[in-house]
Scaffold this motif. Sequence first.
Motif, mmCIF file in Angstrom:
data_model
loop_
_atom_site.group_PDB
_atom_site.id
_atom_site.type_symbol
_atom_site.label_atom_id
_atom_site.label_comp_id
_atom_site.label_asym_id
_atom_site.label_seq_id
_atom_site.Cartn_x
_atom_site.Cartn_y
_atom_site.Cartn_z
ATOM 1 N N ALA A 91 -6.032 28.092 0.101
ATOM 2 C CA ALA A 91 -4.922 27.356 0.707
ATOM 3 C C ALA A 91 -4.610 27.864 2.108
ATOM 4 O O ALA A 91 -4.128 27.106 2.950
ATOM 5 C CB ALA A 91 -3.685 27.453 -0.183
ATOM 6 N N ASN A 150 -7.256 26.113 4.378
ATOM 7 C CA ASN A 150 -6.925 24.703 4.508
ATOM 8 C C ASN A 150 -6.153 24.309 3.252
ATOM 9 O O ASN A 150 -6.677 24.463 2.147
ATOM 10 C CB ASN A 150 -8.224 23.888 4.628
ATOM 11 N N GLU A 195 -5.724 21.728 1.727
ATOM 12 C CA GLU A 195 -6.412 20.805 0.832
ATOM 13 C C GLU A 195 -7.473 21.509 -0.011
ATOM 14 O O GLU A 195 -8.034 20.932 -0.928
ATOM 15 C CB GLU A 195 -7.078 19.682 1.641
ATOM 16 N N TRP A 196 -7.777 22.761 0.346
ATOM 17 C CA TRP A 196 -8.856 23.457 -0.354
ATOM 18 C C TRP A 196 -8.349 24.336 -1.495
ATOM 19 O O TRP A 196 -9.130 25.046 -2.119
ATOM 20 C CB TRP A 196 -9.668 24.326 0.613
ATOM 21 N N GLN A 197 -7.028 24.303 -1.754
ATOM 22 C CA GLN A 197 -6.469 25.217 -2.746
ATOM 23 C C GLN A 197 -7.164 25.098 -4.112
ATOM 24 O O GLN A 197 -7.745 26.053 -4.616
ATOM 25 C CB GLN A 197 -4.965 24.962 -2.904
ATOM 26 N N LEU A 211 -12.572 16.383 -5.277
ATOM 27 C CA LEU A 211 -11.920 17.052 -4.148
ATOM 28 C C LEU A 211 -12.773 16.971 -2.888
ATOM 29 O O LEU A 211 -12.257 16.816 -1.776
ATOM 30 C CB LEU A 211 -11.627 18.513 -4.520
ATOM 31 N N GLY A 243 -12.462 13.654 -1.256
ATOM 32 C CA GLY A 243 -11.223 13.601 -0.490
ATOM 33 C C GLY A 243 -11.352 14.223 0.894
ATOM 34 O O GLY A 243 -10.503 14.035 1.754
ATOM 35 N N GLN A 244 -12.419 14.995 1.087
ATOM 36 C CA GLN A 244 -12.658 15.613 2.399
ATOM 37 C C GLN A 244 -13.559 14.748 3.286
ATOM 38 O O GLN A 244 -13.829 15.103 4.426
ATOM 39 C CB GLN A 244 -13.320 16.993 2.228
ATOM 40 N N LYS A 258 -13.813 12.406 5.641
ATOM 41 C CA LYS A 258 -12.841 11.755 6.514
ATOM 42 C C LYS A 258 -13.303 10.365 6.955
ATOM 43 O O LYS A 258 -12.500 9.469 7.163
ATOM 44 C CB LYS A 258 -12.569 12.623 7.754
ATOM 45 N N GLY A 260 -10.754 10.021 3.676
ATOM 46 C CA GLY A 260 -10.222 11.248 3.084
ATOM 47 C C GLY A 260 -9.499 10.992 1.775
ATOM 48 O O GLY A 260 -9.955 10.189 0.957
ATOM 49 N N GLY A 261 -8.356 11.640 1.613
ATOM 50 C CA GLY A 261 -7.627 11.549 0.350
ATOM 51 C C GLY A 261 -7.041 10.179 0.053
ATOM 52 O O GLY A 261 -6.771 9.860 -1.095
#
Lengths: 287, 353
Positions: free
Chosen positions: A255, A258, A260-262, B131, B134-135, B137, B141-142
Amino acid sequence: MTLLDTLVQGVLLGGLYALFAAGLSLVFGIMRLVNLAHGDLIVMAAYLILGVTSALGLNPFAAVLIAAPVMFAAGWLLQTYVLNRVLGEDILPPLLVTFGLSVVIQNGLLQGFSADSRKLAAGAIEAQSLALGPISVGVMPLLTLISAVVVIFALNRLFYRTALGRAFRATSDDAVTAQLMGIRPQSVFAIATGIAMVVATIAALYLGVRSNFDPSIGPARLLYAFEAVIIGGLGSLWGTLAGGIVIGVAQALGAVVNPEWQILSGHVAFVAVLLLRPRGLFPRAND
Amino acid sequence: MANLSFPSPRVLPALIGLLALAALMAVPAIAPRAVTQDLFGILTLLVLAMNWNMLAGFAGLVSVGQQAFVGIGAYVMFAAVILWGLDPLVGVLLGGLAAMAFAVPMAFFAFRLNGAYFAIGTWVVADIARLLAGQWKALGGGTGTSLPKGTTKDMFGVPLAKDLLHVSSAAAADAVTYWLALALALVMLVASYRFLRSRSGLGMQAIRDNEQAARSVGVDPLRLKALVFLLTAFGTGLCGALIFIQITRVTPDAAFSVQDWTAFVIFVVVIGGIGTLPGPIVGVIVFYLLQRLLADYGTVYLIVLGALGIVVMLFARSGLWGRFSALTGIDPFPLSHRPPAPLRVTASKASLI
């Protein structure tokens, strides 16, 4: 300094994951049962605590004292009337039954409580923090980790120091021989699942006080819990705590890089550990 | 000669099957568009179910990560259309291939895990795929992205279907995707049957029933399981890409939904009859009826579906088709091999033995 702070936050987060995982680890270790509904059962317990707090006007910490016996009974009934029937050589039936249970609980909660996010209100304690040397830690995260350690210590005492624990271990090692010694595996399993549900209720308390919850979040908690159990090694409760901390630290570090990477970094840590140590860090049982 | 007047028990089901197939093929020409769309949903669910049945019911690989292949299929199809300017149907093929390619490293990881660990491991890998999507882009993305308007209008086969059926482009696109889903289901059914009747298929069922015994007669479990894992990943990826041509919008949560692409599929197979070929077909019909009957009660049909799955596992593990087949002896896709005929023994001698 920020690195140290991140590590501490990660360890504290790991306490929460260890609480999610402890009940699962117990059941997994004793009867090799993979309960895919464990995350949803935790969420269900959170709604139960919420119901008790709003009905009786109690603090969530006090409400647990009422919710825990109810969840014990639910676990006992579930094991006695459903799960005991599907335990056996074939792993498919228990997996599918608990998966069915997961969908039933999730959508039942959705029908009953809608998809709105809820939270347990514990008062001023939620925002308090302690200064530990150079870093400050929240009281709730610290309490979570302490609870996790206490729960796992208590489960270990139970497992290795009591007659019930001896029955647990005997059934786990060899159910048939245990039966010859006058132990009824079915009722041992029912008690174990009941205890797992009490632990799930404690986990639900911290889940609900620390963050929002809604009916759909169970499966994600299940994944974190399983990662902790498998990283720790089957049947090792302290290993489960270590596993929870590995996931927590990995998520906290990810986290920082980034936000979003958590979650992703938690999963990646799990995959990495399993590639290096397929049986986890501290395996006890052979399976 | 007598054989001609009394069709053998194998001929009647085949005739019924051919008639049903002809009727299904004619649906876009004779039925309203809504029916075509409904049947498309049913057929794609059936394809997913047949793939999972091959994995869990025949190869003993209880995957809870099939949504990874659906999602990858969908995302690569979108990339093919939006980023690379290809025809959506080429995208579908690429989607299937990408899913199969992803299955290779996934297998290297998940095959180290036994039984229940395997289920969780595949689920975690699918979540990693979600996940990562979601990356991406370039594909939103998400929050995801949509197919450009009019993409399906120029899709391969759509102008032809438009002339053939005298309908709008949108309806013609529905027809084309529907026929593709029907073809996929049919190919899947026939290929599964041929495979299970083959030497490899027999070996695979032997592994499922007793791995040690199967190894001792020279069956290689790893090779066969890996083969099934890769092929079902391909089938699931193709199907996922096809589904998302219809949906026209992709997000990580929708494309990698464990509930939509794995949970439903598992219940469909379990209720219909896991480890039987007609099981998924029966299960899909039950699923559809439940969804229709309980349409006004929100997610109640999901509760009923889950509960039904539990009841089947507790009281009738072979599912609805398994029970039906055991009671009536009807089995249009027999998978058992008859042992060599024993020496003929007369009734009086048999009673002595």
